[in-house]
Structures are given as structure tokens and as C-alpha cells.
Design an enzyme around this catalytic site. Structure first.
Site, PDB file in Angstrom:
ATOM      1  N   ALA A 443      -1.666   9.013  13.641  1.00  0.00           N
ATOM      2  CA  ALA A 443      -2.260  10.319  13.923  1.00  0.00           C
ATOM      3  C   ALA A 443      -3.558  10.522  13.139  1.00  0.00           C
ATOM      4  CB  ALA A 443      -1.255  11.419  13.595  1.00  0.00           C
ATOM      5  N   ASP A 469      -3.687  -2.218  12.011  1.00  0.00           N
ATOM      6  CA  ASP A 469      -2.387  -1.551  12.082  1.00  0.00           C
ATOM      7  C   ASP A 469      -1.425  -2.529  12.742  1.00  0.00           C
ATOM      8  OD1 ASP A 469      -0.113   0.102  12.689  1.00  0.00           O
ATOM      9  OD2 ASP A 469      -1.407   1.856  12.509  1.00  0.00           O
ATOM     10  N   ARG A 480       0.799  13.518  19.244  1.00  0.00           N
ATOM     11  CA  ARG A 480      -0.121  13.813  18.140  1.00  0.00           C
ATOM     12  C   ARG A 480      -1.213  12.761  17.959  1.00  0.00           C
ATOM     13  NH1 ARG A 480       4.402  11.546  16.671  1.00  0.00           N
ATOM     14  NH2 ARG A 480       4.500  10.013  15.003  1.00  0.00           N
ATOM     15  N   LYS A 493      -1.301  -0.397  18.244  1.00  0.00           N
ATOM     16  CA  LYS A 493      -2.048   0.824  17.942  1.00  0.00           C
ATOM     17  C   LYS A 493      -3.517   0.523  17.647  1.00  0.00           C
ATOM     18  CE  LYS A 493       1.610   3.865  16.189  1.00  0.00           C
ATOM     19  NZ  LYS A 493       2.080   4.668  15.045  1.00  0.00           N
ATOM     20  N   ASP A 541       1.429   5.483   5.910  1.00  0.00           N
ATOM     21  CA  ASP A 541       2.616   6.341   5.901  1.00  0.00           C
ATOM     22  C   ASP A 541       3.602   5.963   4.809  1.00  0.00           C
ATOM     23  OD1 ASP A 541       3.528   3.939   6.842  1.00  0.00           O
ATOM     24  OD2 ASP A 541       4.339   4.713   8.727  1.00  0.00           O
ATOM     25  N   ASN A 542       3.164   5.177   3.801  1.00  0.00           N
ATOM     26  CA  ASN A 542       4.078   4.844   2.711  1.00  0.00           C
ATOM     27  C   ASN A 542       3.308   4.663   1.414  1.00  0.00           C
ATOM     28  OD1 ASN A 542       3.819   1.660   2.127  1.00  0.00           O
ATOM     29  ND2 ASN A 542       3.564   2.017   4.335  1.00  0.00           N
ATOM     30  N   CYS A 597      29.612  11.385 -12.754  1.00  0.00           N
ATOM     31  CA  CYS A 597      30.694  12.351 -12.958  1.00  0.00           C
ATOM     32  C   CYS A 597      30.456  13.623 -12.136  1.00  0.00           C
ATOM     33  CB  CYS A 597      30.837  12.690 -14.441  1.00  0.00           C
ATOM     34  SG  CYS A 597      29.381  13.455 -15.174  1.00  0.00           S
TER      35      CYS A 597
END
Length: 746
Positions: A443, A469, A480, A493, A541-542, A597
Site C-alpha cells: 500500500a 518486493d 488499498r 507486486k 511490514d516487519n 505462576c
């Protein structure tokens, strides 16, 4: 205008958007009809965003003939459209963006109340002020949402008027806050304090409920309270608890989102009394009042010159606009601008608007088109708080200093004329010869590539745009990522974005890769590559990939344009060598781990229950079957070798295998059911009963405080009920599938 019910929502197309807007918001949008008046670069950006979002229909109104100045920002116009009406020339390509949205061009009708009554939202782009006022008067009295926006050079504005009673169902889209209550005072108003390790994340005016407040149930249960925030860990509620018993333990605060009604002033009133401006840059807090007067001054100058804009670089016209701005400020005392405000930097700001207003830049249209497009979606869906009511933006720091000569900013009759009149020919030539690396074609990447194509970046003899990409196009991308079409599904892409960018500007020098940028591709993206580029635009995106690219840019001293989105939120960071910190210099704090715990015996937050369920699923549905199948399918030597490789879990692994293959091995489906029933008994009854045996409800600590207090709440054992669908789903239906997933079942 009344909206008709929308058809079924296409979840495959809008899957990502539904997480943000919700089904109700998306359905309201799909029943909305939008009119956009003005199809310059800003108008087409708004139309593109609204069509992709999925409203019912978009109608375009603009008989203005296409000129060279349009091509720098209007990506659906080309040289072949020169002289053609902008709306008619754009409608076919806009209609391709979303098959569910009816897109039409209508320029013959007057902007009458009958025509405007067909729409739920009207958007006016760079319209004369008098026309804006006339249309807004009609919209305000007819309860039609109205958005007006303008762009000129590096300046822009957005105005919203959604009527006298616009309902906002969710002001921010954030999940409802929820946390444990540590204390509630017996006072009027009562002070509520939450546990020290959790902020309440509320704002004054929010509404909450207080459930399970031991000792005060009769006063607090079943009521909704309005909050006044005291600090991050406490707040007051509109309740008198002086007559209630003292608070003991066990209370939960849960936020409740109550619809809010907003009242907007019409444009005529708001021009004279604009109220508080929405700031885009806190370092420019004094710019919005100046721009409010400056845009009115520019409109006044245009009205005296037949609607024409000042000639780029015309100093005399700039001085006249400055005088008109002073008159506008004098008539608007609410701005608080005296004569001194229009001297020095104030005068430079107004004159810069006048001298560059003829140019419409693609990058400015992208920014303001995103803002204005989002306001249209707010009007259509009733979700998120609209701008109340003015937003001004400027990027005056981008302008060359000193200003280019009149010759430098004279249009040349080419597609870059709007950029030339703002920055001059010398800066434009440098932009064309830039070599930029775009990492990611999603996007944000599509927007970057589109903006570069419109700017002419990479179109010069030395220029180039490199796109990489490794991902392929999915159907959900189409809502989008506007460079892609349904025929591109399954295609790379990077390749699809390159083809679409060349359609926008055939002069773009493009190179496409389908490789990940990382240590494994340093043969492709090595020293020669990094030293040969001028900058990088990240559209990743990371975090891992962002940090790697950031390190490469740091090492090779290259500028980095970093950006990202999350729902309606976004961030940008400009990294300039030797001027700013790099992306990796600041890290988000690590997420808090959950003590074992707490997870096992004292869960008190939604996150705890989710983590418990995930751990249980991992052990029951993944780890145990994998261990058992590895034992069955491996030779003794192979299994022993894999067992020896485990550090401290050898015995646990063997116990799991023995349990699943010998001790509790089901031999038929009935035994699978029995296995599931026993697992339910152990998880939800026996273990809880044992915990309460070890720590009774009335137990106190060595200091005399109740053991079950604060974040500890005593659990209650469950008795299996076959009539309860939750018990049945978790029990026999759920665990039977796990038991029978083992190859050794039968």
C-alpha cells in the site's frame, strides 16, 4: 439524503479494512453516495481513496478543461486529455478501482439543492470561496455532510461541516479499556484507583462500568459512570459512595463507548470564528491562524482578477495578497492577529502561498487527499472523530531559499509545470536525476512509486527508480493498493507496480527485482548497488527488514524515508545522514512477559487467558502429536539422537509420548470422548479445586491482608454441563479431534 441498505459485504476484498471500520461502519459506507466537485490532483486522490474504501457511489463534477498544470498531480490525466473536461477524462479509470462502487461524471447540472440532495456527502476541491459558501449553506440546511479542501504549492487546508447533530459511535477506534480496581474511596465524587502495573488509558468524559466491586455492589453494579481523569492510575466517577460500604476486592473497570453528538458551524460562521485548529506540526503552532487569513486573502485577490491565480513568482501580486490577508485578519478578531503578525516570517508565509499557489504537487495531494478522504469515511460511517473544523498544513521549509527567479518558475508546457512553478527548473532537474530504491510495493510502496512518477523522480538521464518486493498480489490487496487490478492477482507486486507506474509516466526509468533485502541477497544488493543510489524509501511490514535496511543506509550514508501504518494510524521518519538519528537508534520497549505462576493460577487480564489458551493448544494439539509421531516414524537411533539434543526436556518428552501411546491411548471414538471429558475435568475443576484447597477464599497473609486481593481473584470450579454449548465445544468436540489426531489412535 436517506441511505439505502447495503448489499452483502465482500469480506475477501475488505478483510483488512473490516478490522478497522467494523461491519456496521463498512455497511454504512456501502450505503453512502458521495459527490466530488473538482478533479484536480487533490480531487482525484480523494475519489481514489473513497472508491477503494467501498462507498455506494461516487459522482464527479468538474467541467474544467485539462491543462499542463494538472499533469503533475492528476495521475489519471495524460497529454492526450489536454483540453478535455477533467471529470469526464478521469471517470473510466476511477471506475476500474472497485466493481462495487458506481462511478459517474455529471457536469451539466447546476449545484442546486435538488442536485445536492442526491448525496450524503459533498466534497469541494479548490472551488471559489463564494461557491463554497453557497453550496455549504445548502448542505448545512439539508443535513448533508460537507468537506472543502484546497491545495496550492506546499500549502493546503481541509474544512468539515457535518451539520448540527452528527453522531460519532466510536471516537477513536481503540479497544475498550479494562483493568482491575485496587481501591475505591467512600467520597463524593468517588476516586477509583487501578493496580500500579496497569494504566487505565481513559480520558476525561469517557464512560465506564465497575463490576464485582466487593463491598460496594449495591451502589455501583449495573450503572454507567462518567470519568474525570486524575492521573494515569486513578480517576473520579460521578457517584456518591459515602453511604456505601468500604471497598474490599474483586472490582473490574470496563470502558463503555457511548455515542457522542457533535455540532458543526456552517462555513460562513466558521470563517469569522474558526475555533481551535487541528495542528499538524507543533513547531508551527502559529501558522494555522496566518494561513486562515492567507487563504481568504488569496480568494479575495482571485475574485478581483476573474478567478485567476497569481502568476508564479509575481512579487507585486504577492504583496497584494498580503494586504488582502491583513484585511481578512482584521475582520476575524478570533484569530488574534495584529499588524505585527504579517511582518517578517508571517509576511514570507503569505507571499509564499501567493507565489506558488498555481502549482498543485502530487505529494501534497497525496497527503491532503488521505486526510480529506478519511473525513468522507467518517461522515459516511459515523466512526472516528471528525476534524472540528479546520486543518491547515504547510511544508514551507521545502521551498528553495532564496526564491527562484521568474524565469526559473515559468511554465514550459510540460507535465511537470506545477512542480516547476513551485521549486524552479534547477531543483526539478536534480529531482529527475535522483536514483531511489523503493523497498516494498504494498500500500505505501504503491503510493511512493506513484508520487515518484508524478514528480519525475528517476526520469532524467542519470535517474532511476529501483523497486523490489518478493510478495505476490492477493485479492485483499486491491482495496488499498490502487496500482493493482483483479487481473494482477498472483502476479509479482514489484512487476505490477512497475507496469502501472510506467502507464502514469512513460519516461520513468525503472528496474524491478523480486528479491528480499537481507543478508542472503547481498550479492545482488552489494557495495556497488548501495553506493550507486541516492536514497531509500522503505515500505516494509516487519521490524527485522526495517532494521536491516536502516543499517545498510547508516553504513553507506544514504537518506532513508521510513514509514508504516497500523489501521488508521501511521508514522513517518526522515533519516538524513549526519543530521538525524537513524531508525534503529530508538527501539520500542520489549513486551512484558507473563509470569508462569500468574498464567497458571492467577490470571487477571484478557491477555493472560489468551496466552493460557495458546500454551494449552500448543501442548495438546501440536507438541504431543509431533513427539508421538516422531517416535513412531523414526528409527531408535534417530529418536535417541533427537532426544539427546534436548537440553532439559527429555523426561517431559518421554512422559508425553507414554501418556499418548500407552497410558491414555484411546482405542476407539468413545474412548476419545472419555479422554476429552477427563481433560475438561482436570483443567476446569480439579486443578481449580486444588488451588482453592491450598489457598482458601478466606486465607490471609502474614500481614493480615486477604490473600485473594488486588490482582488475585478466587476462581470457581466448573461442573461439566452437556447442555452448555461452551462446555460441549471445548470438551468432547474439541478434544476428541486432538485425541484422534494421533496416528496410534486405532
Amino acid at each position: 439524503m436517506a441511505s439505502e441498505p447495503a448489499s452483502e459485504i465482500d469480506e475477501g476484498l475488505y478483510s483488512r479494512q473490516l478490522y478497522v471500520m467494523g461491519r456496521e461502519g463498512q455497511a454504512k459506507m456501502a450505503a453512502s453516495n458521495v459527490l466530488i466537485v473538482g478533479l484536480n490532483g487533490l480531487g482525484v486522490e480523494i475519489a481514489k481513496n473513497v472508491i477503494l474504501a467501498g462507498v455506494k457511489s461516487v459522482t464527479l463534477w468538474d467541467p474544467t478543461p485539462t491543462t499542463w498544470l494538472d499533469l503533475s498531480a492528476q495521475f489519471y490525466l495524460s497529454e492526450s486529455d489536454l483540453g478535455a473536461p477533467r471529470a469526464q477524462a478521469s471517470v473510466a479509470r476511477l471506475a476500474e478501482l472497485n466493481p462495487y462502487v458506481a462511478v459517474a461524471a455529471r457536469s451539466g447540472e447546476a449545484l442546486s439543492v435538488e442536485f445536492l440532495g442526491e448525496f450524503s456527502t459533498v466534497v469541494m476541491v479548490n472551488a471559489p470561496l463564494e461557491t463554497q459558501l453557497e453550496v455549504n449553506d445548502l448542505c448545512h440546511t439539508s443535513n448533508i455532510c460537507f468537506v472543502a479542501c484546497e491545495v496550492g504549492g506546499v500549502f493546503g487546508s481541509v474544512f468539515c461541516d457535518f451539520g448540527d447533530a452528527h453522531t460519532v459511535t466510536d471516537k477513536n477506534g481503540e479497544p475498550n479499556a479494562s483493568c482491575l480496581v485496587a481501591a475505591i474511596t467512600q467520597a463524593n465524587p468517588a476516586l477509583v484507583t487501578v493496580l500500579d502495573d496497569t494504566r487505565h488509558n481513559l480520558e476525561s468524559g469517557d464512560c465506564v462500568t465497575l463490576d464485582g466491586a466487593g463491598g460496594m455492589e449495591g451502589t455501583l453494579t449495573g450503572r454507567t459512570f462518567t470519568v474525570k481523569v486524575v492521573d494515569p492510575y486513578s480517576f473520579e466517577i460521578d457517584c456518591d459512595t459515602t453511604a456505601a460500604g468500604p471497598y474490599t476486592t474483586g472490582g473490574y473497570m470496563n470502558q463503555v463507548k457511548v455515542p457522542e453528538t457533535m455540532k458543526f458551524k456552517p462555513l460562513r460562521s466558521s470563517l469569522a470564528d474558526p475555533g481551535d485548529f487541528l495542528l499538524s506540526d507543533f513547531a508551527k503552532f502559529d501558522h494555522p491562524p496566518l494561513l486562515h487569513a492567507a487563504f481568504q486573502g488569496l480568494h479575495a485577490w482571485k475574485a478581483k482578477h476573474g478567478g485567476a491565480l497569481p502568476i508564479p513568482g509575481d512579487e507585486q501580486a504577492a504583496l497584494q495578497v498580503l494586504e488582502e490577508a491583513k484585511k481578512a485578519a482584521a475582520q476575524c478578531s478570533a484569530l488574534g492577529l495584529g499588524p505585527d503578525a504579517f511582518e517578517g516570517k508571517g509576511a514570507d508565509l503569505v507571499k509564499a502561498l501567493s507565489q506558488t499557489a498555481a502549482g498543485v504537487l502530487g505529494s501534497m495531494c497525496a497527503l491532503l487527499g488521505g486526510v480529506a478522504g478519511q473525513e468522507v469515511l467518517k461522515a459516511s460511517s459515523g466512526k472516528f472523530t471528525p476534524i472540528n473544523q479546520w486543518f491547515y498544513f504547510d511544508a514551507v521549509e521545502c521551498l528553495p531559499s532564496p526564491r527562484p527567479s521568474a524565469e526559473q518558475v515559468t511554465p514550459m508546457g510540460c507535465r511537470y509545470d506545477s512542480q516547476l512553478v513551485v521549486f524552479g527548473r534547477e531543483v526539478h532537474a536534480r529531482i529527475c536525476d535522483l536514483r531511489y530504491f523503493v523497498v516494498g510495493a504494498g500500500a505505501i510502496g504503491c503510493e511512493m512509486v506513484k508520487n515518484f512518477a508524478l514528480m519525475g523522480l528517476g526520469c532524467g538521464p542519470e535517474g532511476q527508480v529501483i523497486i523490489t518486493d518478493m510478495d505476490t498480489i492477493e485479492r485483499s490487496n486491491l482495496s488499498r493498493q490502487f496500482l493493482f487490478r483483479s487481473s494482477d492477482i498472483g502476479r509479482s507486486k514489484a512487476a505490477a507496480a512497475s507496469s502501472a507506474a510506467l502507464a502514469l509516466n512513460p519516461n520513468l526509468n525503472l528496474t524491478t527485482h523480486e528479491s528480499r533485502v537481507g543478508p542472503e541477497t547481498e550479492g545482488l544488493f552489494g557495495d556497488v548497488f548501495w553506493e550507486g543510489i541516492d536514497g531509500v524509501a522503505n515500505a516494509l511490514d516487519n521490524i527485522e527488514a526495517r532494521l536491516y535496511v536502516d543499517q545498510r543506509c547508516l553504513f553507506y550514508q544514504k537518506p532513508l524515508l521510513e514509514s508504516g501504518t497500523l489501521g488508521t494510524k501511521g508514522n513517518t521518519q526522515v533519516v538524513a545522514p549526519f543530521l538525524t538519528e537513524n531508525y534503529g537508534a530508538t527501539r520500542d520497549p520489549p513486551e512484558k512477559s507473563i509470569p508462569v505462576c500468574t498464567l497458571k493460577n492467577f490470571p487477571n487480564q484478557i491477555e493472560h487467558t489468551l496466552q493460557w489458551a495458546r500454551d494449552w493448544f500448543e501442548g495438546g494439539f501440536k507438541q504431543t502429536p509431533e513427539d508421538a509421531n516422531k517416535f513412531l516414524n523414526s528409527s531408535t537411533e534417530e529418536f535417541q539422537a533427537s532426544l539427546q539434543a534436548q537440553q532439559n526436556t527429555k523426561l517431559d518428552t518421554l512422559r508425553r509420548i507414554r501418556e499418548s501411546l500407552v497410558a491414555s491411548r484411546p482405542k476407539n471414538f468413545d474412548e476419545c470422548i472419555a479422554h476429552a471429558r477427563l481433560a475438561f475435568q482436570e483443567s476446569f475443576h480439579n486443578s481449580i479445586a486444588q488451588l482453592l484447597h491450598n489457598f482458601p477464599v478466606d486465607q490471609v497473609t502474614s500481614t493480615g491482608q486477604p490473600f485473594w486481593s488486588g490482582s488475585k481473584r478466587p476462581p470457581a470450579p466448573l461442573d461439566f454441563d452437556p447442555a452448555d454449548p461452551d462446555h460441549l465445544m471445548w470438551g468432547p468436540r474439541g478434544l476428541a479431534s486432538n485425541a484422534c489426531s494421533l496416528k496410534a489412535c486405532f
